[in-house]
Design a protein around this motif. Structure first.
Motif, mmCIF file in Angstrom:
data_model
loop_
_atom_site.group_PDB
_atom_site.id
_atom_site.type_symbol
_atom_site.label_atom_id
_atom_site.label_comp_id
_atom_site.label_asym_id
_atom_site.label_seq_id
_atom_site.Cartn_x
_atom_site.Cartn_y
_atom_site.Cartn_z
ATOM 1 N N ARG A 176 11.998 -2.140 -10.119
ATOM 2 C CA ARG A 176 11.198 -1.516 -11.178
ATOM 3 C C ARG A 176 12.018 -1.326 -12.455
ATOM 4 N N VAL A 177 13.270 -0.897 -12.307
ATOM 5 C CA VAL A 177 14.142 -0.726 -13.467
ATOM 6 C C VAL A 177 14.395 -2.073 -14.149
ATOM 7 N N LYS B 16 0.827 -1.207 0.000
ATOM 8 C CA LYS B 16 0.000 0.000 0.000
ATOM 9 C C LYS B 16 0.858 1.252 0.000
ATOM 10 N N GLY B 17 1.982 1.208 0.686
ATOM 11 C CA GLY B 17 2.812 2.391 0.823
ATOM 12 C C GLY B 17 3.865 2.553 -0.255
ATOM 13 N N ASN B 18 4.248 1.465 -0.888
ATOM 14 C CA ASN B 18 5.328 1.492 -1.869
ATOM 15 C C ASN B 18 4.784 1.071 -3.227
ATOM 16 N N ARG B 19 3.892 1.881 -3.773
ATOM 17 C CA ARG B 19 3.279 1.512 -5.047
ATOM 18 C C ARG B 19 3.336 2.657 -6.030
ATOM 19 N N LYS B 20 3.457 2.280 -7.284
ATOM 20 C CA LYS B 20 3.367 3.236 -8.391
ATOM 21 C C LYS B 20 2.095 2.947 -9.188
ATOM 22 N N LEU B 21 1.823 1.680 -9.474
ATOM 23 C CA LEU B 21 0.584 1.295 -10.163
ATOM 24 C C LEU B 21 -0.306 0.492 -9.221
ATOM 25 N N ALA B 22 0.001 -0.786 -9.075
ATOM 26 C CA ALA B 22 -0.854 -1.645 -8.268
ATOM 27 C C ALA B 22 -0.170 -2.182 -7.017
ATOM 28 N N GLY B 23 1.111 -1.888 -6.835
ATOM 29 C CA GLY B 23 1.813 -2.318 -5.642
ATOM 30 C C GLY B 23 2.461 -3.679 -5.729
ATOM 31 N N VAL B 24 2.437 -4.298 -6.907
ATOM 32 C CA VAL B 24 3.002 -5.644 -7.065
ATOM 33 C C VAL B 24 4.515 -5.609 -6.866
ATOM 34 N N ILE B 25 5.192 -4.738 -7.557
ATOM 35 C CA ILE B 25 6.654 -4.690 -7.459
ATOM 36 C C ILE B 25 7.079 -4.202 -6.078
ATOM 37 N N GLY B 26 6.340 -3.274 -5.498
ATOM 38 C CA GLY B 26 6.633 -2.830 -4.141
ATOM 39 C C GLY B 26 6.494 -3.961 -3.138
ATOM 40 N N TYR C 202 2.467 -9.654 -14.654
ATOM 41 C CA TYR C 202 2.140 -8.546 -13.754
ATOM 42 C C TYR C 202 0.629 -8.457 -13.539
ATOM 43 N N LEU C 203 -0.141 -8.539 -14.620
ATOM 44 C CA LEU C 203 -1.599 -8.472 -14.486
ATOM 45 C C LEU C 203 -2.154 -9.640 -13.689
ATOM 46 N N LEU C 204 -1.594 -10.820 -13.875
ATOM 47 C CA LEU C 204 -2.025 -11.971 -13.076
ATOM 48 C C LEU C 204 -1.724 -11.747 -11.588
ATOM 49 N N LEU C 205 -0.555 -11.198 -11.292
ATOM 50 C CA LEU C 205 -0.204 -10.931 -9.894
ATOM 51 C C LEU C 205 -1.095 -9.860 -9.275
#
Length: 62
Positions: free
Chosen positions: A32-33, A8-18, A51-54
């Protein structure tokens, strides 16, 4: 063992990579890079689909 959740705190789009970065204790910007380089080198679809599946599989952080 710690679960993988969408951040929730480390997201740019949906928070998956965060969420992945928090789980594996990696810098989120570095991840992200790496993800962007992977998307460009694989032709967008494989990593974009993963990514969309996650986004739909991983629960949100409470």
């Amino acid at each position: 063992m710690k679960e993988i959740k969408r951040s929730k705190g480390n997201r740019k789009l949906a928070g998956v990579i965060g969420g992945l970065a928090e789980r594996f204790n990696i810098n989120a910007n570095l991840l992200r890079v790496i993800f962007i380089i992977g998307i460009i080198s694989t032709g967008f679809f494989p990593l974009a689909i993963i990514y969309l599946l996650l986004v739909y599989i991983l629960p949100n952080e409470v």
